[in-house]
Design an enzyme around this catalytic site. Structure first.
Site, PDB file in Angstrom:
ATOM      1  N   GLN A 121       1.729  -2.047   5.685  1.00 28.63           N
ATOM      2  CA  GLN A 121       2.036  -0.668   6.075  1.00 28.63           C
ATOM      3  C   GLN A 121       2.385  -0.515   7.568  1.00 28.63           C
ATOM      4  O   GLN A 121       3.276   0.243   7.922  1.00 28.63           O
ATOM      5  CB  GLN A 121       0.868   0.220   5.692  1.00 28.63           C
ATOM      6  CG  GLN A 121       1.223   1.685   5.656  1.00 28.63           C
ATOM      7  CD  GLN A 121       0.208   2.466   4.864  1.00 28.63           C
ATOM      8  OE1 GLN A 121      -0.879   2.744   5.352  1.00 28.63           O
ATOM      9  NE2 GLN A 121       0.554   2.813   3.631  1.00 28.63           N
ATOM     10  N   PHE A 122       1.667  -1.233   8.410  1.00 24.06           N
ATOM     11  CA  PHE A 122       1.994  -1.317   9.841  1.00 24.06           C
ATOM     12  C   PHE A 122       1.787  -2.778  10.242  1.00 24.06           C
ATOM     13  O   PHE A 122       0.844  -3.415   9.756  1.00 24.06           O
ATOM     14  CB  PHE A 122       1.054  -0.442  10.691  1.00 24.06           C
ATOM     15  CG  PHE A 122       1.352   1.038  10.604  1.00 24.06           C
ATOM     16  CD1 PHE A 122       2.177   1.659  11.545  1.00 24.06           C
ATOM     17  CD2 PHE A 122       0.815   1.803   9.587  1.00 24.06           C
ATOM     18  CE1 PHE A 122       2.455   3.026  11.462  1.00 24.06           C
ATOM     19  CE2 PHE A 122       1.093   3.168   9.497  1.00 24.06           C
ATOM     20  CZ  PHE A 122       1.909   3.779  10.439  1.00 24.06           C
ATOM     21  N   ALA A 123       2.619  -3.274  11.145  1.00 27.41           N
ATOM     22  CA  ALA A 123       2.442  -4.658  11.603  1.00 27.41           C
ATOM     23  C   ALA A 123       1.029  -4.866  12.152  1.00 27.41           C
ATOM     24  O   ALA A 123       0.472  -5.952  12.063  1.00 27.41           O
ATOM     25  CB  ALA A 123       3.477  -5.001  12.668  1.00 27.41           C
ATOM     26  N   ASP A 124       0.454  -3.804  12.680  1.00 27.44           N
ATOM     27  CA  ASP A 124      -0.915  -3.864  13.218  1.00 27.44           C
ATOM     28  C   ASP A 124      -1.946  -4.230  12.143  1.00 27.44           C
ATOM     29  O   ASP A 124      -3.062  -4.613  12.459  1.00 27.44           O
ATOM     30  CB  ASP A 124      -1.303  -2.500  13.789  1.00 27.44           C
ATOM     31  CG  ASP A 124      -0.211  -1.908  14.660  1.00 27.44           C
ATOM     32  OD1 ASP A 124      -0.425  -1.780  15.860  1.00 27.44           O
ATOM     33  OD2 ASP A 124       0.886  -1.588  14.118  1.00 27.44           O
ATOM     34  N   TYR A 125      -1.590  -4.064  10.878  1.00 28.26           N
ATOM     35  CA  TYR A 125      -2.533  -4.316   9.772  1.00 28.26           C
ATOM     36  C   TYR A 125      -2.376  -5.715   9.174  1.00 28.26           C
ATOM     37  O   TYR A 125      -3.007  -6.042   8.175  1.00 28.26           O
ATOM     38  CB  TYR A 125      -2.325  -3.316   8.634  1.00 28.26           C
ATOM     39  CG  TYR A 125      -2.472  -1.858   8.978  1.00 28.26           C
ATOM     40  CD1 TYR A 125      -3.019  -1.444  10.191  1.00 28.26           C
ATOM     41  CD2 TYR A 125      -2.084  -0.878   8.066  1.00 28.26           C
ATOM     42  CE1 TYR A 125      -3.141  -0.107  10.487  1.00 28.26           C
ATOM     43  CE2 TYR A 125      -2.210   0.472   8.363  1.00 28.26           C
ATOM     44  CZ  TYR A 125      -2.740   0.849   9.580  1.00 28.26           C
ATOM     45  OH  TYR A 125      -2.864   2.172   9.866  1.00 28.26           O
ATOM     46  N   HIS A 171      -1.118   1.309  15.744  1.00 25.61           N
ATOM     47  CA  HIS A 171       0.096   1.606  14.974  1.00 25.61           C
ATOM     48  C   HIS A 171       1.340   1.366  15.823  1.00 25.61           C
ATOM     49  O   HIS A 171       2.376   1.980  15.606  1.00 25.61           O
ATOM     50  CB  HIS A 171       0.100   3.053  14.481  1.00 25.61           C
ATOM     51  CG  HIS A 171      -1.060   3.418  13.629  1.00 25.61           C
ATOM     52  ND1 HIS A 171      -2.303   3.678  14.138  1.00 25.61           N
ATOM     53  CD2 HIS A 171      -1.169   3.537  12.288  1.00 25.61           C
ATOM     54  CE1 HIS A 171      -3.145   3.957  13.154  1.00 25.61           C
ATOM     55  NE2 HIS A 171      -2.480   3.882  12.011  1.00 25.61           N
ATOM     56  N   PRO A 211      -5.459  -9.359   8.687  1.00 27.38           N
ATOM     57  CA  PRO A 211      -6.251  -9.910   7.565  1.00 27.38           C
ATOM     58  C   PRO A 211      -5.437 -10.870   6.690  1.00 27.38           C
ATOM     59  O   PRO A 211      -6.015 -11.700   6.000  1.00 27.38           O
ATOM     60  CB  PRO A 211      -6.658  -8.673   6.764  1.00 27.38           C
ATOM     61  CG  PRO A 211      -6.584  -7.548   7.731  1.00 27.38           C
ATOM     62  CD  PRO A 211      -5.457  -7.894   8.673  1.00 27.38           C
ATOM     63  N   GLU A 271      -4.722  -6.600   2.713  1.00 23.14           N
ATOM     64  CA  GLU A 271      -3.489  -7.289   3.099  1.00 23.14           C
ATOM     65  C   GLU A 271      -3.515  -8.768   2.758  1.00 23.14           C
ATOM     66  O   GLU A 271      -2.489  -9.339   2.387  1.00 23.14           O
ATOM     67  CB  GLU A 271      -3.214  -7.089   4.600  1.00 23.14           C
ATOM     68  CG  GLU A 271      -2.832  -5.654   4.969  1.00 23.14           C
ATOM     69  CD  GLU A 271      -4.010  -4.703   5.070  1.00 23.14           C
ATOM     70  OE1 GLU A 271      -5.171  -5.177   5.062  1.00 23.14           O
ATOM     71  OE2 GLU A 271      -3.801  -3.483   5.163  1.00 23.14           O
ATOM     72  N   GLU A 292       0.835  -1.203   0.000  1.00 20.13           N
ATOM     73  CA  GLU A 292       0.000   0.000   0.000  1.00 20.13           C
ATOM     74  C   GLU A 292       0.872   1.257   0.000  1.00 20.13           C
ATOM     75  O   GLU A 292       1.757   1.389   0.849  1.00 20.13           O
ATOM     76  CB  GLU A 292      -0.916  -0.019   1.232  1.00 20.13           C
ATOM     77  CG  GLU A 292      -1.913  -1.187   1.174  1.00 20.13           C
ATOM     78  CD  GLU A 292      -2.427  -1.616   2.557  1.00 20.13           C
ATOM     79  OE1 GLU A 292      -2.261  -0.860   3.526  1.00 20.13           O
ATOM     80  OE2 GLU A 292      -2.992  -2.724   2.636  1.00 20.13           O
TER      81      GLU A 292
END
Lengths: 334, 411
Positions: free
Chosen positions: A79-83, A126, A86, A57, A26
């Site tokens: 984009q962030f490990a938090d994402y 984040h 999925p 993702e 992304e």
């Protein structure tokens, strides 16, 4: 170089060296990533090699697996490990198991890069450190660099590796070796020896830890941002700690850990991720299995609390040098 | 004062017929064979939106091939297709028997759906890659993959190319263009899109075919696949096999009653067709169309194959618990083997005698191949795959912790 430039340099070199390498995620293409890790790569290597993806993702990882089956070497960014959640099914059930379930007919030579950790006021979505969710899955390798030199060498090794690699980039280290003293001015990588990054292609091998500080009193096992927190705590307490930067969590360099703990007789594990079932639990188990009769004190863990990462109370959550320091003192009294 | 409202009720879809009912498919709108137009392969998706609500058919009720999708397939090829379908069915029967005899733990038949996989395989080219579900064994049989190797996988014996690591039917045969099957539904669909993207990145001319059942179109990965297919326009065929049942769940619960599965493509701007999946000639012609479209750079096609799952979901399933007896015989699109047989007889290229002889030959061939596989062992007899091998291929090179665990197991 700072860590962003080092990571970009690794991808740049690999894109130039191997035309099967592709980079996507992304905001990764034209814009060059929200942390700028891929800036300029699309212009240089073309939009068929470096491109943007939809905000999806599981699709990023799913198409990367298909590309890997074809023969490409995708290096993708979440984009962030938090994402990443999925994409977890594609990572844990597919990428990690493809080689085994197909008896080597197909495999997934992917790198999944993602910024990890807190300290940037990112709040609970984040700031997470999900490394234990990956080390628990057989078939994955998990890497956490702590400095620009290692980041470049480890990323090149990861892209060349034929197994799927989770590459967690501590985002608080992108611009300098942050030691947890958020109230002090930050130090740039240009003032740190590990900010010296050769321009050429080189490897830092997966599965090899680095001893960052020699010491005799206690072994501190750390990775990512916590390496500098541990260094600060050792300096501030005057305790002669041996600090091991694990660099690769899986495969883990047990030989280096074992040698150090048998020498010092004490072991502390420090990570930013939450405590319960964290990677620290695995480290404690392994250390007591191999070093039990050398231990003079119980192994200590200093970690993030078992809460979501709070926005306003970030520094109360973060296991900074004060917490590590007081745990060190407590251990030495034991 | 608050206005009085009547209570809102949750809609939970139910199939029209359950055990004890008399099945009736008269509500399924089936256009006459030959009545659906055939667009050029470069057609834009919006020009064929209506084709997602129709059913492309070639063979009429008398077995004659009619209309614009009739490609006058030569008799030799059609007979080859008939024999592959027959072989698929015989192999399935043989394997169900083997499961009942305790020679394997599990099996899944594709009875009634043979035309979909067999005809598509025959329409594609060597080097193309299928990303199948567990019900496309017809792809392997039509690729003439050795039956013995397939049977060894079912028996998890030392001849199993997958070393007993995978559930029976979860084949992987790269050299036959057959990607490793996952038990997690839908994951392969977006991987097929990725494979096709790679083909386009490399300037190749190979295409990918993704497969999914109508039930699994509810999975996120189905929608991810359509999204990436619409964004990057890669050379991929997106097959949706609508066999009406996902274990006990009827197609309406995947929202097949509110819109066709083919029409899912419309929101993504993808070309989409809906086809009689029991009509071998229609499957072959539409697969060739979608293959030519993909190979010429015009992009993906989603195809809903309307068919019926005649057999149980698997050997662990008993469909009499949830659907009426006789539903398969009430299915209005008939049986794919019988329909192609009648067509070929009508054409003068086949006969009952030839069919009976072919059946006998195929039964012998399958029996012999399965016997050769059985001679190497079955799940509960003979030697098993090497225990040592269990630790191989988790990684390309075995890391120290796995080496240690293997030592602990004592191998």
């Amino acid at each position: 170089m700072n860590m962003i430039e080092a990571i970009r340099d690794a991808m740049d070199i690999m894109l130039a060296q191997d035309d099967n390498v592709v980079v996507f995620g992304e905001d990764v293409g034209y814009f060059g990533g929200v942390f700028r890790c891929t800036a300029g790569l699309q212009a240089k290597h073309g939009k068929h090699r470096v491109f943007d993806t939809p905000i999806n993702e599981s699709g990023i990882v799913g198409v990367a697996i298909g590309m890997g089956a074809y023969g490409l070497r995708p290096c993708v960014e979440i984009q962030f490990a938090d994402y990443v959640y999925p994409a977890y099914d594609q990572i844990a059930s597919e990428a990690a198991r493809l080689r085994h379930r197909s008896n080597g007919q197909f495999y997934a030579p992917l790198v999944i890069r993602m910024p990890t950790g807190g300290g940037i006021f990112g709040g609970q979505t984040h700031s997470q450190s999900p490394e234990a969710l990956f080390t628990h899955v057989s078939g994955l390798k998990t890497v956490v660099p702590s400095n620009p030199y290692d980041a470049k060498g480890l990323l090149i090794s990861s892209i060349e590796d034929d197994d799927p690699v989770i590459f967690l980039e501590p985002k608080r280290l992108y611009n300098g070796p942050f030691d947890g003293h958020h109230e002090r001015p930050s130090i740039p990588w240009s003032k740190h020896p590990l900010g010296e990054v050769p321009e050429h292609h080189y490897h830092v091998p997966l599965g090899e830890a680095a001893v960052r500080r020699q010491g005799s009193a206690v072994t501190i096992l750390a990775y990512g941002t916590m390496v500098y927190v541990a260094e600060a705590a050792a300096a501030e307490t005057g305790i002669d700690a041996e600090i091991i930067d694990l660099r690769t969590l899986l495969p883990l360099d047990m030989a280096t850990i074992e040698t150090s703990v048998k020498k010092t007789g004490r072991c502390m594990v420090v990570h930013e991720a939450t405590l319960t079932s964290g990677f620290g639990a695995e480290l404690c188990a392994l250390v007591q299995e191999s070093c039990f009769y050398h231990l003079e004190a119980p192994i200590e863990r200093v970690t993030g609390w078992d809460t979501p990462y709070p926005h306003a109370l970030e520094w109360e959550y973060f296991p900074g040098p004060a917490r590590v320091g007081s745990a060190l003192k407590r251990m030495m009294e034991a | 004062m608050a206005k009085a409202h009547s209570p809102i009720k949750l809609h939970v879809p139910e199939p029209a017929f359950r055990p004890g009912d008399t099945p009736d498919f008269s509500s399924l709108d089936i256009p006459a064979a030959g009545s659906v137009r055939r667009p050029p392969v470069h057609v834009s998706p919006e020009e064929i939106r209506d084709l997602a609500y129709s059913i492309i058919r070639v063979m009429d009720d008398a077995g004659a091939a009619v209309g614009p999708w009739d490609e006058s397939l030569d008799s030799a090829t059609a007979i080859r297709g008939l024999r592959y379908m027959m072989k698929t069915r015989v192999y399935d029967q043989r394997m169900v028997m083997a499961q009942r005899q305790g020679k394997t733990s599990f099996y899944m038949q594709c009875t009634g759906e043979e035309a979909v996989a067999v005809a598509q395989q025959m329409a594609l080219e060597p080097g193309d890659m299928h990303f199948p579900t567990y019900r496309q064994q017809g792809l392997l049989i039509a690729a003439e993959h050795p039956l013995e190797e397939m049977a060894c996988q079912i028996f998890s014996n030392p001849g199993d190319a997958l070393q007993g690591r995978q559930l029976p039917v979860m084949y992987s045969f790269r050299e036959s263009g057959f990607f490793s099957i996952s038990g997690n539904l839908g994951t392969q669909y977006v991987q097929a899109v990725g494979w096709a993207m790679a083909s386009a990145i490399k300037g190749d001319s190979k295409i990918a075919a993704g497969w999914i059942g109508e039930g699994a179109t509810a999975e996120n990965d189905f929608h991810s696949a359509l999204l990436y297919a619409s964004v990057y326009n890669p050379p991929v065929i997106l097959n949706v096999v609508n066999n009406q049942w996902a274990i006990s769940t009827f197609q309406g619960l995947a929202a097949g009653d509110s819109a066709t599965f083919a029409s899912r493509a419309h929101g993504y701007g993808l070309a989409s067709l809906r086809v009689d999946g029991n009509d071998f000639l229609a499957v072959h012609a539409v697969s060739r169309w979608a293959s030519a479209r993909a190979r010429s750079g015009f992009g993906p096609t989603l195809i809903e194959w309307v068919t019926y799952r005649v057999a149980a979901h698997s050997t662990s399933d008993d469909p009499s618990q949830y659907r009426p007896q006789g539903e398969a015989s009430a299915w209005p699109l008939g049986d794919p083997v019988e329909r192609l047989k009648q067509h070929l007889i009508g054409r003068g290229a086949w006969s009952e005698e030839l069919h009976a002889r072919a059946q006998e030959e195929i039964e012998t061939e399958v029996r012999q191949a399965v016997r050769r596989a059985e001679a190497l062992g079955t799940l509960n007899s003979g030697s098993k795959p090497s225990i040592k091998e269990m630790f191989e291929d988790v990684y390309k090179e075995m890391p120290p912790h796995l080496r240690k665990q293997r030592q602990q197991l004592g191998v």
